[in-house]
Design an enzyme around this catalytic site. Sequence first.
Site, mmCIF file in Angstrom:
data_model
loop_
_atom_site.group_PDB
_atom_site.id
_atom_site.type_symbol
_atom_site.label_atom_id
_atom_site.label_comp_id
_atom_site.label_asym_id
_atom_site.label_seq_id
_atom_site.Cartn_x
_atom_site.Cartn_y
_atom_site.Cartn_z
ATOM 1 N N HIS C 104 0.744 -1.263 -0.115
ATOM 2 C CA HIS C 104 0.718 0.249 0.445
ATOM 3 C C HIS C 104 1.094 1.642 -0.260
ATOM 4 O O HIS C 104 2.138 1.051 0.732
ATOM 5 C CB HIS C 104 -0.739 -0.010 0.896
ATOM 6 C CG HIS C 104 -2.075 -1.218 1.534
ATOM 7 N ND1 HIS C 104 -1.164 -2.197 1.978
ATOM 8 C CD2 HIS C 104 -2.885 -1.147 1.558
ATOM 9 C CE1 HIS C 104 -2.466 -3.223 2.556
ATOM 10 N NE2 HIS C 104 -3.759 -2.670 1.831
ATOM 11 N N ASP C 107 2.356 2.224 3.679
ATOM 12 C CA ASP C 107 2.795 1.156 3.461
ATOM 13 C C ASP C 107 4.854 1.480 3.573
ATOM 14 O O ASP C 107 6.001 0.938 4.195
ATOM 15 C CB ASP C 107 3.356 0.201 3.275
ATOM 16 C CG ASP C 107 1.842 -0.619 2.987
ATOM 17 O OD1 ASP C 107 1.646 -0.533 4.223
ATOM 18 O OD2 ASP C 107 1.438 -1.627 2.941
#
Lengths: 440, 440, 440, 440
Positions: C104, C107
């Site tokens: 993501h 992240d």
Amino acid sequence: MSTGFFGDISKIPFDPEAGPETLAFRHYNPDEIVMGKRMEDHLRFAVCWWHSFVWPGGDPFGGQTFDRPWFADRCSDPMEAAKLKADVAFEMFTALGAPFYTFHDADIRPEGESFAENTKNLQTIVDFLQAKQDKTGLKLLWGTANLFSHRRYMSGAATNPDPDVFAFAAATVKTCMDATHKLGGANYVLWGGREGYETLLNTDLKREDQQLGRFLNMVVEYKHKIGFPGAILIEPKPQEPTKHQYDHDVATVYGFLKRHGLENEVKVNIEQGHAILAGHSFEHEIATAAALGIFGSVDMNRNDYQSGWDTDQFPNDVPEVTRAYYEILKAGGFESGGTNFDAKLRRQSLDPHDLLFSHVGGMDICARGLKAAATMLEEGLLTEFVSRRYSGWEHDEPKAMLSGERTLEDIAARVDAEDINPEPRSGRQEWAENIVNRYV
Amino acid sequence: MSTGFFGDISKIPFDPEAGPETLAFRHYNPDEIVMGKRMEDHLRFAVCWWHSFVWPGGDPFGGQTFDRPWFADRCSDPMEAAKLKADVAFEMFTALGAPFYTFHDADIRPEGESFAENTKNLQTIVDFLQAKQDKTGLKLLWGTANLFSHRRYMSGAATNPDPDVFAFAAATVKTCMDATHKLGGANYVLWGGREGYETLLNTDLKREDQQLGRFLNMVVEYKHKIGFPGAILIEPKPQEPTKHQYDHDVATVYGFLKRHGLENEVKVNIEQGHAILAGHSFEHEIATAAALGIFGSVDMNRNDYQSGWDTDQFPNDVPEVTRAYYEILKAGGFESGGTNFDAKLRRQSLDPHDLLFSHVGGMDICARGLKAAATMLEEGLLTEFVSRRYSGWEHDEPKAMLSGERTLEDIAARVDAEDINPEPRSGRQEWAENIVNRYV
Amino acid sequence: MSTGFFGDISKIPFDPEAGPETLAFRHYNPDEIVMGKRMEDHLRFAVCWWHSFVWPGGDPFGGQTFDRPWFADRCSDPMEAAKLKADVAFEMFTALGAPFYTFHDADIRPEGESFAENTKNLQTIVDFLQAKQDKTGLKLLWGTANLFSHRRYMSGAATNPDPDVFAFAAATVKTCMDATHKLGGANYVLWGGREGYETLLNTDLKREDQQLGRFLNMVVEYKHKIGFPGAILIEPKPQEPTKHQYDHDVATVYGFLKRHGLENEVKVNIEQGHAILAGHSFEHEIATAAALGIFGSVDMNRNDYQSGWDTDQFPNDVPEVTRAYYEILKAGGFESGGTNFDAKLRRQSLDPHDLLFSHVGGMDICARGLKAAATMLEEGLLTEFVSRRYSGWEHDEPKAMLSGERTLEDIAARVDAEDINPEPRSGRQEWAENIVNRYV
Amino acid sequence: MSTGFFGDISKIPFDPEAGPETLAFRHYNPDEIVMGKRMEDHLRFAVCWWHSFVWPGGDPFGGQTFDRPWFADRCSDPMEAAKLKADVAFEMFTALGAPFYTFHDADIRPEGESFAENTKNLQTIVDFLQAKQDKTGLKLLWGTANLFSHRRYMSGAATNPDPDVFAFAAATVKTCMDATHKLGGANYVLWGGREGYETLLNTDLKREDQQLGRFLNMVVEYKHKIGFPGAILIEPKPQEPTKHQYDHDVATVYGFLKRHGLENEVKVNIEQGHAILAGHSFEHEIATAAALGIFGSVDMNRNDYQSGWDTDQFPNDVPEVTRAYYEILKAGGFESGGTNFDAKLRRQSLDPHDLLFSHVGGMDICARGLKAAATMLEEGLLTEFVSRRYSGWEHDEPKAMLSGERTLEDIAARVDAEDINPEPRSGRQEWAENIVNRYV
């Protein structure tokens, strides 16, 4: 002087005709007499510290949603934050008119770097709370130690493979019992959120049972040592955070207490959500505890019936709450226990007023449930039906069977001789369920 | 002379290279030595009467699918049907090479109009089975009374509001214990499928607990009276058919036994499917029973993980069965207990050969599980890891804490003085789980 | 130069004889040919960023347990932390020999104060990752936007009542598609963790469906606009964090796609744990997607069968993984998709080496499952059995019924005239289940 | 002339003050006007044939408990039994004052040896019922074919691997549609209890989907052919009896209809218990169907929240029923559909009067729910709140986003340019939940 967190707030009145945006009780009237006792003395409401003042609104997939002035991002001095939090908490308790509150040590004091610092912080706050209690008349329903959030407890507190963690936990419980005793708490609670296992592959069940049994015995011994008059309560939960928790449900806790000689020393604090997660109804757990003689107190909330985790929502189902108070009243009502709201806002309910509306709503639901249950008991339609259903056992021969005067052989001989061949009789379940609906 | 039900059948051989349509064991070799004992003596397989020979293939939404010559639509004389059924059953037991079988009274004898007729029918069939045992060398793992199918038991057997039903049940259990004793049964089992409630509204929990406690005490007294050498076993189940069953799970049964002074007299028969329905793993229930000293026997099957009722499927998951036998072997293996297949065909598996393939498959799965579990134990990677994990408790001060020589105050003083502040250590769960995969 | 996080680490070898404490693959051999293709090309392993490098080990009842040098308590410069995290991540990916990774946006890049800052941060890191990809040969299986953790998304992203949140989410997805495209990602994924509702009482289902449909259409339009060659994938999940999520399961997503004209544009990324939470088996969801023509990729993990929340454990059940790959292989295997480990350590597994052992174990389990599934397909016992089972439909009259040439009246007339009265035939389920056990 | 089954019975009156043992409605008053319509015309109650008159009280662990004069053990002529059953059924329908009833073919006619005999039996009974309808004014809410109980359907009806079963099922549905049409039924229902699979290992999902799609298309074609004016309804259920049923829930059925071009031809009949088994709330399924334009009718009952099978209990939770009717009224109320009691007595409720008390209680619960829901809608507190919550979408730019005039790039550019960074707003869930409690 008010913190202003809730704006211009005062005690929330009882007003059955209040509009939808008005903060008022429509059903909870503390002084109303129910079965010869004030509603307040029946329900013994408590508001918990953790959900409303500590939890930031996070969940496993998202972070903080709430914006509170005592949170670390807005208040850099932890002790000041703790005091501000306490100020707001007591403003809410007072506004709600709840007679009790509840806390974990970690809810009220800053986390320290050591056991000694934790203890000192706790003592400071206890004095602060003591003064508030004196001023407001509010009381402590129970205190407890948070033995699950800190990483040292990740593999258990009393049941940790590391004896130093057991020791740290034991020392912490001592300080929390001292704090509870000093504040005049009516009970002391233990919830073993990390007492259990993640996998049997790395766990010694039997050893951990011994550790947990010894731990609880020390707690009971210390209670007597210091003369704490309240009850010691265990709160069952089947799982979450741990895959399997030892205090699974009421029946499991009973077996544990009996095994360690504690069935007359310890009772249970039953939570609706934990009952649901264990595959039971709330009323089942209460009725079971009552039948086993270990009913103590309740954590009132509700679990979403479609979710498999602990949702800790505010109660809002009158029929369910009625069935719960029906069992509580049948068991004689609360002694030292009470109705603690272990309930939290949904994380989208951001506003301070959401805290008030949710508690007011929950207290009204409980009031409706209590009144309905009381009328059910007073009218006695179901209790009479149950008595009649078992009335065959009042005769001599059944009494003899039950008392131990008859053997299998005796009974077999009688069945044979008298050609006993009983016809079943209707259990009238639907009728009984509809009787409940006369009251809710 | 064969009934011909299975066609031209003989003992099914061990043949690891057999093709997919050949009836042969690929893993179960009774004489193979595992941890110093023959596989047959470890596993102690039993085949149950009810699922394979009595159940017609019905479910809540459909009727009979199986077409068996001893069913009422094909055999009008009930006693002849019972004998034909026994003939076929023993043919199957013999073909499978299972050393044991199990039954309820209602499985083997025609239902009579009265207790006396039931008893007479049972005695007739017991003699018939005795002769078959003598001829084949087959043994009875356990017998039990069906106290749940007949409408007289709809509101419970021992826990019925009507004492006449209690009496009828007690008398029936006496006859079944007599039958089991006569046939040399290794255990006697009680499953309380109707001991529980449908609604608390018409139920007196406390009274029913007393009834159930007295009933079980009578069973134990009668066991000693007649000198029955086997174990008395209770089979836990959380629900179904009853909404809530008192023998919910192992921990609940333990509490019940302890409450009624029976924890040294009665053990548990644990079923995989019942464990799953109670929200536990199979290995959890076995490990719990072992830790509590009440492990007796297992009903081997599997429950569909997506279904909320008792599916009683044949086991076919080697890793799960391995974890179960790992706990059994750690607990010392079976004494009087064994591995009973409480498993039934899916109702679409119509053919006689489906009965054979399913049992052969299940026995092979168990053999694989046993061998894997034995190797795990012999190599000892996990047991050593667990020992190391708790090794801190071997020191003097931890021992003193556990033995009762330390109080909360002692420990708090030490934590304070030594500034104990333990660091957590990895539980290595994924490593441990992968160790298991070395063996399955 | 190594970060040293994993100590002295190098590519983990294939070594079937490795000991229990050695990091080695016992089953995963990338170059081994299975059904004419290299194992690596079949399995297309990806390692995810979030669980291993972002998650601190918290759960609803406890905080951080992991101690990572890039966490905020140890690294005060967010961009430096992000780069250190990426360094360690690529060390792990390389050591494991996984060809792909997934992320993501949240992240990999620091969270900014605004959309613009988020975008800038993302671009910086994308360049950093691009260089690492070039150096290591690692590839991106898919990228995705985290539209669920930030409090702005608490009431939904595409389905938020506030159109500004919809806009912020849309803008963010654009940047993530750009990033994924730049990094040569093979797919782009959308998981709608907050697209759903907490209570119907404050929700307009129909409007939110329109919002979600429009949002996804924009994604597809943008894919074509920029020439992104990968697949767009939706990841179904029934609930958690949201009480009800719109992308409930594969069948629900299919209906949604069809309603919005997207059934040929979007496929599904199926996670084992989400299947279990939805009341399905993993293989059910894969087989359903294949039958509906929307199978894309899998998130490989496992959910604890006794827990009602998303446990995201590493897979370790060979039979289950075999059934999954059996359906994948029957559907022709992965095209752009792959096997992404959406799996996290238990929070007690503190050590860096736990990260390695868990992934190695998971990859071995998948390798075993793939090989077993391939052999099952190659030997074809079950596929032949299934073909025979439906072979009646190969005749003319059944074909005519299926093709639409017959009406109810035609068929009723034929059944009447020919007195059709079919006999059921055994489904041989137990035989089929045991066939699978020949391979695992 | 009365059968006497219910004793001296007449139409049960509306009497809010009736005592607990009196058969009277306390809330259901057919002529009371609610939102401008008679309660009877809102609720459109129907009583089902199967649970009350066909089911013998058996469960998976026990046999018949009910003793009815038309059961095979008391009435040897099947056609006489069917007529006696119809006489009693109409006596009950009339006493209850329900305007509708519902049946499966197998409920009302004796099972024949062939399709022709089934058809003849059905026609005989249809004439018998027609006369009763004429006499009493009772109407048929819907008819349906039982395609699940007979063993021929064990592997499915429309989805059977054997095309002869498909044909038998199709022919049977034709006769049931004819019967429903002749009796002036308001709808025709299909519940696919065996349309699904027990194991994927012996199943061809894609082929079975084609079979089911063709089958339903034939039904719709035949409806138009004969000019049947009612709706065709599918009843979703996730499982039981089948492990996985294709008509899993409303969203799954929608996808199926859309795939086969039937979304404008077929609606759903939603059962509370099936919703619960699928992991949804009852109101979720209704609201979803309404949003998708396929809401048809409801099967009113309740599932035990602690049981994992279809308990089909009578509704008795006013808040839940209120939420259901709230969604129904918001969707415009019933058109051809109604409130069918697909509810059965507990098997311990043996007495004829239990049938009456249970239905009276259920009808009262529905009346309370309807009235509460109507007041909620009329006062409009929640609908106004919801409108305000989404009001941002009324502006031009949001409208443009939703209508397809904006691309991801457009939106990203605007978010960037205007630095859009929305603040979340409270969802006020607890307030909303408590609003509901003003009405129940």
